[in-house]
Design a protein around this motif. Sequence first.
Motif, PDB file in Angstrom:
ATOM      1  N   PHE A  57       0.857  -1.187   0.000  1.00  0.00           N
ATOM      2  CA  PHE A  57       0.000   0.000   0.000  1.00  0.00           C
ATOM      3  C   PHE A  57       0.898   1.244   0.000  1.00  0.00           C
ATOM      4  CE2 PHE A  57      -4.341   1.362   1.979  1.00  0.00           C
ATOM      5  CZ  PHE A  57      -4.480   2.313   0.983  1.00  0.00           C
ATOM      6  N   TRP A  60      -0.060   5.266   1.228  1.00  0.00           N
ATOM      7  CA  TRP A  60      -0.561   5.432   2.603  1.00  0.00           C
ATOM      8  C   TRP A  60       0.581   5.145   3.556  1.00  0.00           C
ATOM      9  CZ3 TRP A  60      -3.245   6.739   6.614  1.00  0.00           C
ATOM     10  CH2 TRP A  60      -3.643   5.877   7.625  1.00  0.00           C
ATOM     11  N   ALA A  63       1.137   2.048   5.968  1.00  0.00           N
ATOM     12  CA  ALA A  63       1.587   0.720   5.543  1.00  0.00           C
ATOM     13  C   ALA A  63       2.992   0.752   4.955  1.00  0.00           C
ATOM     14  CB  ALA A  63       0.609   0.137   4.527  1.00  0.00           C
ATOM     15  N   TRP A  64       3.727   1.822   5.178  1.00  0.00           N
ATOM     16  CA  TRP A  64       5.076   1.890   4.614  1.00  0.00           C
ATOM     17  C   TRP A  64       6.051   0.920   5.271  1.00  0.00           C
ATOM     18  CZ3 TRP A  64       6.350   7.765   3.466  1.00  0.00           C
ATOM     19  CH2 TRP A  64       5.719   8.114   2.255  1.00  0.00           C
ATOM     20  N   ASP A  65       5.692   0.354   6.410  1.00  0.00           N
ATOM     21  CA  ASP A  65       6.559  -0.671   6.991  1.00  0.00           C
ATOM     22  C   ASP A  65       6.644  -1.885   6.075  1.00  0.00           C
ATOM     23  OD1 ASP A  65       3.858  -0.755   7.661  1.00  0.00           O
ATOM     24  OD2 ASP A  65       4.171  -1.828   9.540  1.00  0.00           O
ATOM     25  N   THR A  66       5.617  -2.096   5.233  1.00  0.00           N
ATOM     26  CA  THR A  66       5.680  -3.203   4.280  1.00  0.00           C
ATOM     27  C   THR A  66       6.803  -2.986   3.259  1.00  0.00           C
ATOM     28  OG1 THR A  66       4.022  -2.182   2.830  1.00  0.00           O
ATOM     29  CG2 THR A  66       3.233  -3.720   4.504  1.00  0.00           C
ATOM     30  N   TRP A  87       4.005  -9.628  -3.690  1.00  0.00           N
ATOM     31  CA  TRP A  87       3.467  -8.313  -3.338  1.00  0.00           C
ATOM     32  C   TRP A  87       2.606  -7.786  -4.471  1.00  0.00           C
ATOM     33  CZ3 TRP A  87       4.518  -6.533   1.504  1.00  0.00           C
ATOM     34  CH2 TRP A  87       5.613  -7.093   2.177  1.00  0.00           C
ATOM     35  N   TYR A 109      -2.761  -5.130   4.506  1.00  0.00           N
ATOM     36  CA  TYR A 109      -2.610  -3.906   5.298  1.00  0.00           C
ATOM     37  C   TYR A 109      -3.666  -2.928   4.814  1.00  0.00           C
ATOM     38  CZ  TYR A 109       1.741  -5.724   7.172  1.00  0.00           C
ATOM     39  OH  TYR A 109       2.659  -6.500   7.832  1.00  0.00           O
ATOM     40  N   ASN A 133      -0.485  -1.911  13.251  1.00  0.00           N
ATOM     41  CA  ASN A 133       0.943  -1.595  13.171  1.00  0.00           C
ATOM     42  C   ASN A 133       1.225  -0.132  13.483  1.00  0.00           C
ATOM     43  OD1 ASN A 133      -0.511  -1.382  10.672  1.00  0.00           O
ATOM     44  ND2 ASN A 133       1.412  -1.054   9.582  1.00  0.00           N
ATOM     45  N   ASP A 244      -3.573   2.000  10.855  1.00  0.00           N
ATOM     46  CA  ASP A 244      -3.454   0.952   9.847  1.00  0.00           C
ATOM     47  C   ASP A 244      -3.543  -0.381  10.564  1.00  0.00           C
ATOM     48  OD1 ASP A 244      -2.723   0.457   6.865  1.00  0.00           O
ATOM     49  OD2 ASP A 244      -1.548  -1.008   7.985  1.00  0.00           O
ATOM     50  N   ILE A 246      -3.448  -4.793  10.345  1.00  0.00           N
ATOM     51  CA  ILE A 246      -2.961  -5.976   9.638  1.00  0.00           C
ATOM     52  C   ILE A 246      -4.066  -7.022   9.690  1.00  0.00           C
ATOM     53  CG2 ILE A 246      -1.143  -7.724   9.492  1.00  0.00           C
ATOM     54  CD1 ILE A 246       0.568  -5.825  11.255  1.00  0.00           C
ATOM     55  N   ASN A 267       7.597  -7.738  10.997  1.00  0.00           N
ATOM     56  CA  ASN A 267       7.001  -6.402  10.963  1.00  0.00           C
ATOM     57  C   ASN A 267       7.505  -5.550  12.125  1.00  0.00           C
ATOM     58  OD1 ASN A 267       3.664  -5.392   9.935  1.00  0.00           O
ATOM     59  ND2 ASN A 267       5.388  -4.133  10.529  1.00  0.00           N
TER      60      ASN A 267
END
Length: 393
Positions: A57, A60, A63-66, A87, A109, A133, A244, A246, A267
């Motif tokens: 994502f 946004w 969800a930048w941890d993804t 992904w 996410y 998260n 956000d 999970i 994560n």
Amino acid sequence: MKLKKLVISAMSAVLFSGVAMAQNGGLGPFNNSNYSAISAKAAQAQGDPVNVNVNLFLGWTGAWDTVVMKQANILEKWLPKGSKVEWKRNLQGPPVITDLLANKQNIAYLGDNPAIVSTTKTSIAPLKIVGFNMISMGRMCGVLLVRSDAPKFNSPEEVFKWLQDKKVAVPKGSCADRTGQEMIRKAGIKVDWNYNQAEVIVTSLEAKKIDAAVVYEPSASNAVENGFGRYALSGAYYKLLDADAIIMRQDFIQNNRPAAVAWLKANIEALYFMKEKPIDTVNLIKKEIPELTRENIWQAFYGQMPSDTGALPIVNNAVMTITPSARELSANVFSFLKALNVVQGELASDAIDSSVVTQAFKELGLDPEKALFELRGGLPKDNPFKKNDLKKM
């Protein structure tokens, strides 16, 4: 190399206090850990390899941890040997829910609004919120912008007086929709709501087709950086939370529990990476979103909004576990959606499955009753980037 280390050291001192300050937007209490401690515990989970289909994502910040998990190759240290991760990029929540229900994704996410909606589709497939998260007080989602030629305002009251009967755009059904509607309702005014995707809203601000917008990051800071709009008000002015979540399919958890726990551990490592390595984080995100400048990326995630918007110094909270604040937010989101007839009844008692993240926390030596950490934002002068270049120190 020396310059980079100096900048990172200076940024860490400015950005991260490590002190729980609930009155400033912190959702403490917090665990006392760090990236090195979590990374040192990395070990591949036992069990059969899994195929994980998950969304990236990019539009946004919640969800930048993804992106960090993907670009820094963190997952391969935690998932069972031989596991594969696919992904899929997405711009908004509803298509992700569709993929989850069709078993085209098993982890997702989502912003708080679509996340809650996803848990109501149990007749098709049980989907569970397994963690939050990131949670912020109006920084990720509740950002009210006004067009660049709007008058200068001396108070939130002046902002709302000017907004009366004007065109305000928002992505329909998003967390921005909820926070925007709440701000306008609390202000006691009426506006002409226009619904569109965040990217279209930014171009509409540029073309002066709308007067204001409530959008999520990084669209908000992108509009400001390009001179299309100005920050006017933060959802923090009304103490509005955004988050956000999970999501995991229940059958994925049941059939692959070691992998599900391992995913959350990865994560957690990614979140601590983002806390302690802001420059590296910006560079990783830049690889996935080349159209944004590094200056924009930093501001969207690490930067404070102007203080006259009601924004707070704490720009984000890495929570992961299911805290009382997370449950309260879930109930509030459900009530908002119910008022719009998007959902019916009550939020199911098992819509949130805290067992997976609780196990992950305990196995990492973390307290599942406490969030991970709070993130204190920097001011524009603290931004280490000018456009795409690292500033000289």
